[in-house]
Write a protein that holds these residues in place. Structure first.
Motif, PDB file in Angstrom:
ATOM      1  N   PHE A 210     -32.247  22.007   0.289  1.00 22.26           N
ATOM      2  CA  PHE A 210     -30.922  22.467  -0.139  1.00 22.26           C
ATOM      3  C   PHE A 210     -30.820  22.485  -1.655  1.00 22.26           C
ATOM      4  CE2 PHE A 210     -26.554  21.648  -1.420  1.00 22.26           C
ATOM      5  CZ  PHE A 210     -25.848  22.589  -0.685  1.00 22.26           C
ATOM      6  N   GLN A 211     -31.225  21.392  -2.294  1.00 23.32           N
ATOM      7  CA  GLN A 211     -31.084  21.298  -3.741  1.00 23.32           C
ATOM      8  C   GLN A 211     -32.068  22.216  -4.467  1.00 23.32           C
ATOM      9  OE1 GLN A 211     -31.363  17.110  -4.637  1.00 23.32           O
ATOM     10  NE2 GLN A 211     -29.263  16.715  -4.010  1.00 23.32           N
ATOM     11  N   LEU A 212     -33.273  22.375  -3.916  1.00 20.53           N
ATOM     12  CA  LEU A 212     -34.225  23.305  -4.526  1.00 20.53           C
ATOM     13  C   LEU A 212     -33.706  24.741  -4.464  1.00 20.53           C
ATOM     14  CD1 LEU A 212     -37.648  21.945  -3.212  1.00 20.53           C
ATOM     15  CD2 LEU A 212     -36.882  22.014  -5.596  1.00 20.53           C
ATOM     16  N   LEU A 213     -33.187  25.122  -3.297  1.00 14.82           N
ATOM     17  CA  LEU A 213     -32.633  26.470  -3.154  1.00 14.82           C
ATOM     18  C   LEU A 213     -31.398  26.650  -4.033  1.00 14.82           C
ATOM     19  CD1 LEU A 213     -32.970  26.931   0.709  1.00 14.82           C
ATOM     20  CD2 LEU A 213     -34.150  28.270  -1.048  1.00 14.82           C
ATOM     21  N   GLN A 214     -30.588  25.614  -4.125  1.00 16.21           N
ATOM     22  CA  GLN A 214     -29.386  25.681  -4.957  1.00 16.21           C
ATOM     23  C   GLN A 214     -29.752  25.922  -6.417  1.00 16.21           C
ATOM     24  OE1 GLN A 214     -27.028  22.032  -5.378  1.00 16.21           O
ATOM     25  NE2 GLN A 214     -25.213  23.222  -4.864  1.00 16.21           N
ATOM     26  N   GLN A 215     -30.770  25.201  -6.907  1.00 17.96           N
ATOM     27  CA  GLN A 215     -31.216  25.385  -8.283  1.00 17.96           C
ATOM     28  C   GLN A 215     -31.798  26.787  -8.488  1.00 17.96           C
ATOM     29  OE1 GLN A 215     -31.124  23.387 -10.962  1.00 17.96           O
ATOM     30  NE2 GLN A 215     -30.204  21.605 -10.026  1.00 17.96           N
ATOM     31  N   ALA A 216     -32.618  27.235  -7.539  1.00 10.84           N
ATOM     32  CA  ALA A 216     -33.254  28.544  -7.673  1.00 10.84           C
ATOM     33  C   ALA A 216     -32.222  29.668  -7.641  1.00 10.84           C
ATOM     34  CB  ALA A 216     -34.276  28.739  -6.546  1.00 10.84           C
ATOM     35  N   LEU A 220     -30.660  32.795 -10.488  1.00  8.57           N
ATOM     36  CA  LEU A 220     -30.561  34.228 -10.221  1.00  8.57           C
ATOM     37  C   LEU A 220     -29.203  34.798 -10.618  1.00  8.57           C
ATOM     38  CD1 LEU A 220     -32.323  34.448  -6.725  1.00  8.57           C
ATOM     39  CD2 LEU A 220     -33.278  34.981  -8.981  1.00  8.57           C
ATOM     40  N   GLY A 221     -28.223  33.933 -10.822  1.00 12.25           N
ATOM     41  CA  GLY A 221     -26.903  34.378 -11.236  1.00 12.25           C
ATOM     42  C   GLY A 221     -26.142  35.150 -10.172  1.00 12.25           C
ATOM     43  N   LEU A 222     -26.362  34.800  -8.904  1.00 16.70           N
ATOM     44  CA  LEU A 222     -25.665  35.492  -7.827  1.00 16.70           C
ATOM     45  C   LEU A 222     -24.196  35.100  -7.791  1.00 16.70           C
ATOM     46  CD1 LEU A 222     -28.276  35.095  -4.938  1.00 16.70           C
ATOM     47  CD2 LEU A 222     -27.837  37.136  -6.305  1.00 16.70           C
ATOM     48  N   PRO A 223     -23.328  35.977  -7.287  1.00 18.84           N
ATOM     49  CA  PRO A 223     -21.921  35.585  -7.081  1.00 18.84           C
ATOM     50  C   PRO A 223     -21.842  34.365  -6.174  1.00 18.84           C
ATOM     51  CG  PRO A 223     -22.195  37.952  -6.808  1.00 18.84           C
ATOM     52  CD  PRO A 223     -23.578  37.385  -6.927  1.00 18.84           C
ATOM     53  N   SER A 224     -20.815  33.569  -6.366  1.00 24.94           N
ATOM     54  CA  SER A 224     -20.723  32.288  -5.660  1.00 24.94           C
ATOM     55  C   SER A 224     -20.745  32.444  -4.144  1.00 24.94           C
ATOM     56  CB  SER A 224     -19.450  31.553  -6.086  1.00 24.94           C
ATOM     57  OG  SER A 224     -18.301  32.361  -5.838  1.00 24.94           O
ATOM     58  N   VAL A 225     -20.053  33.464  -3.627  1.00 18.70           N
ATOM     59  CA  VAL A 225     -20.008  33.661  -2.178  1.00 18.70           C
ATOM     60  C   VAL A 225     -21.386  34.047  -1.645  1.00 18.70           C
ATOM     61  CG1 VAL A 225     -19.014  35.021  -0.305  1.00 18.70           C
ATOM     62  CG2 VAL A 225     -17.574  34.291  -2.228  1.00 18.70           C
ATOM     63  N   ALA A 226     -22.053  34.970  -2.330  1.00 18.32           N
ATOM     64  CA  ALA A 226     -23.387  35.405  -1.903  1.00 18.32           C
ATOM     65  C   ALA A 226     -24.390  34.256  -2.006  1.00 18.32           C
ATOM     66  CB  ALA A 226     -23.853  36.582  -2.746  1.00 18.32           C
ATOM     67  N   GLY A 227     -24.295  33.494  -3.088  1.00 18.80           N
ATOM     68  CA  GLY A 227     -25.207  32.365  -3.258  1.00 18.80           C
ATOM     69  C   GLY A 227     -25.007  31.315  -2.184  1.00 18.80           C
ATOM     70  N   THR A 229     -23.750  31.775   0.811  1.00 18.02           N
ATOM     71  CA  THR A 229     -24.195  32.328   2.094  1.00 18.02           C
ATOM     72  C   THR A 229     -25.704  32.213   2.236  1.00 18.02           C
ATOM     73  OG1 THR A 229     -22.357  33.904   2.097  1.00 18.02           O
ATOM     74  CG2 THR A 229     -24.208  34.369   3.564  1.00 18.02           C
ATOM     75  N   LEU A 230     -26.433  32.609   1.190  1.00 22.63           N
ATOM     76  CA  LEU A 230     -27.892  32.497   1.229  1.00 22.63           C
ATOM     77  C   LEU A 230     -28.334  31.043   1.352  1.00 22.63           C
ATOM     78  CD1 LEU A 230     -29.086  35.101  -1.434  1.00 22.63           C
ATOM     79  CD2 LEU A 230     -29.516  35.147   1.028  1.00 22.63           C
ATOM     80  N   LEU A 231     -27.626  30.159   0.675  1.00 24.99           N
ATOM     81  CA  LEU A 231     -27.965  28.740   0.719  1.00 24.99           C
ATOM     82  C   LEU A 231     -27.840  28.187   2.132  1.00 24.99           C
ATOM     83  CD1 LEU A 231     -28.787  26.406  -1.149  1.00 24.99           C
ATOM     84  CD2 LEU A 231     -26.358  25.906  -1.457  1.00 24.99           C
ATOM     85  N   VAL A 232     -26.753  28.532   2.805  1.00 26.98           N
ATOM     86  CA  VAL A 232     -26.522  28.052   4.170  1.00 26.98           C
ATOM     87  C   VAL A 232     -27.543  28.645   5.139  1.00 26.98           C
ATOM     88  CG1 VAL A 232     -24.897  28.110   6.103  1.00 26.98           C
ATOM     89  CG2 VAL A 232     -24.071  27.623   3.786  1.00 26.98           C
ATOM     90  N   LEU A 233     -27.892  29.915   4.932  1.00 26.17           N
ATOM     91  CA  LEU A 233     -28.824  30.583   5.841  1.00 26.17           C
ATOM     92  C   LEU A 233     -30.267  30.117   5.641  1.00 26.17           C
ATOM     93  CD1 LEU A 233     -27.493  34.267   5.741  1.00 26.17           C
ATOM     94  CD2 LEU A 233     -27.251  32.621   7.616  1.00 26.17           C
ATOM     95  N   THR A 239     -36.212  23.944   5.450  1.00 27.03           N
ATOM     96  CA  THR A 239     -36.468  22.586   5.918  1.00 27.03           C
ATOM     97  C   THR A 239     -37.577  22.570   6.955  1.00 27.03           C
ATOM     98  OG1 THR A 239     -34.159  21.967   5.519  1.00 27.03           O
ATOM     99  CG2 THR A 239     -35.430  20.556   6.995  1.00 27.03           C
ATOM    100  N   VAL A 240     -37.510  23.491   7.911  1.00 24.54           N
ATOM    101  CA  VAL A 240     -38.533  23.562   8.954  1.00 24.54           C
ATOM    102  C   VAL A 240     -39.889  23.924   8.356  1.00 24.54           C
ATOM    103  CG1 VAL A 240     -39.237  24.776  11.057  1.00 24.54           C
ATOM    104  CG2 VAL A 240     -36.850  24.125  10.742  1.00 24.54           C
TER     105      VAL A 240
END
Length: 267
Positions: A210-216, A220-227, A229-233, A239-240
């Protein structure tokens, strides 16, 4: 030295290839992780007002879900067929007592460390150093549980320590390469958090991807909603993938040595 470097490169290449194959067979584990996370949130809400009884309840649910996750990862690594919903059902109860017994053994020292840190001005620094040490020495505990199947929690701790001593370079190098772009402060933050549970806490297991993806994604400067959404997906799948890669890497390293791997590569 050149042979050892080549053997290490082959080790990671083979582990990555095996991870891709296992992930294609076991992608359904990511869906299970989403369901398990929902169950943990529900259990946390139920346990919150119950005091110490709630703590025991949450610990039991955590052990159930961690054990099920490890069982599914083991299936993806060792089974040549695609995983199904039946496998998710079968996984419940797997490694439950292994996880809960290791958690109980490390719970008391951690409680003492937390109390000592609160009473000592230098406590937070000392606690962070101890949790970093636990993060390193108990890092392969999940793989020891579902691949080696030791007889007691003390055996899990001993075998994890012995594995790290023998294979610390090969085991931690992938993590170092992934974490390096985000700096030492990021590494110390995740090591302190994950060192508390020997990677046997469900939410802490999700924390690193989660934190690695959040930092990455923030770079990228994605909009908060898009970021978000991608983070949750992506977090469950990441993790797997992380657990499967660790499983293949552990299987290749356990019972081997640098000299043996170099000789096999030369052969």
């Amino acid at each position: 030295m050149t042979e050892i470097i080549g053997a290490t490169f082959d080790l990671y290449r083979d582990a990555l290839r095996a991870t891709v194959r296992s992930l294609m067979r076991g992608w359904i584990i990511a869906l299970a992780v989403v369901v398990f996370a929902g169950l943990m949130f529900v259990a946390s809400a139920i346990a919150a007002p119950l005091g110490i009884l709630g703590g025991f309840l949450l610990g039991a649910v955590n052990a159930l879900l961690i054990g099920a996750t490890l069982g599914l990862v083991g299936q993806a690594i060792n089974t040549p067929r695609p995983l199904t919903l039946y496998d998710i059902k079968w996984s419940f109860g797997q490694y439950f007592w292994d996880v809960i017994s290791v958690g109980f053994v490390i719970w008391l020292p951690i409680a003492i460390i937390d109390q000592g840190a609160a009473a000592n001005p230098s406590g937070p620094f000392l606690a962070a150093a101890i949790f970093l040490l636990l993060f390193i020495l108990l890092n392969p505990a999940p793989e020891v549980i579902y691949q080696v199947r030791p007889g007691s929690p003390l055996d899990v701790i001993r075998l994890s320590y012995e594995f790290v001593v023998q294979n610390w370079i090969e085991w931690f190098l992938p993590l170092a390469l992934v974490v390096a772009p985000f700096g030492l402060s990021f590494f110390f933050t995740i090591s302190e958090r994950m060192g508390r549970g020997a990677l046997l806490d469900f939410f802490q297991l999700l924390a690193l991807p989660f934190q690695l993806l959040q930092q990455a994604l923030s770079y990228l400067g994605l909009p908060s909603v898009a970021g978000l959404t991608l983070l949750v997906l992506l977090t469950p799948l990441a993790t797997v993938a992380m657990l499967i890669f660790r499983g293949h890497l552990f299987a290749a390293l356990h019972g081997s040595s640098r000299r043996k791997r170099a000789f096999q590569g030369r052969s």
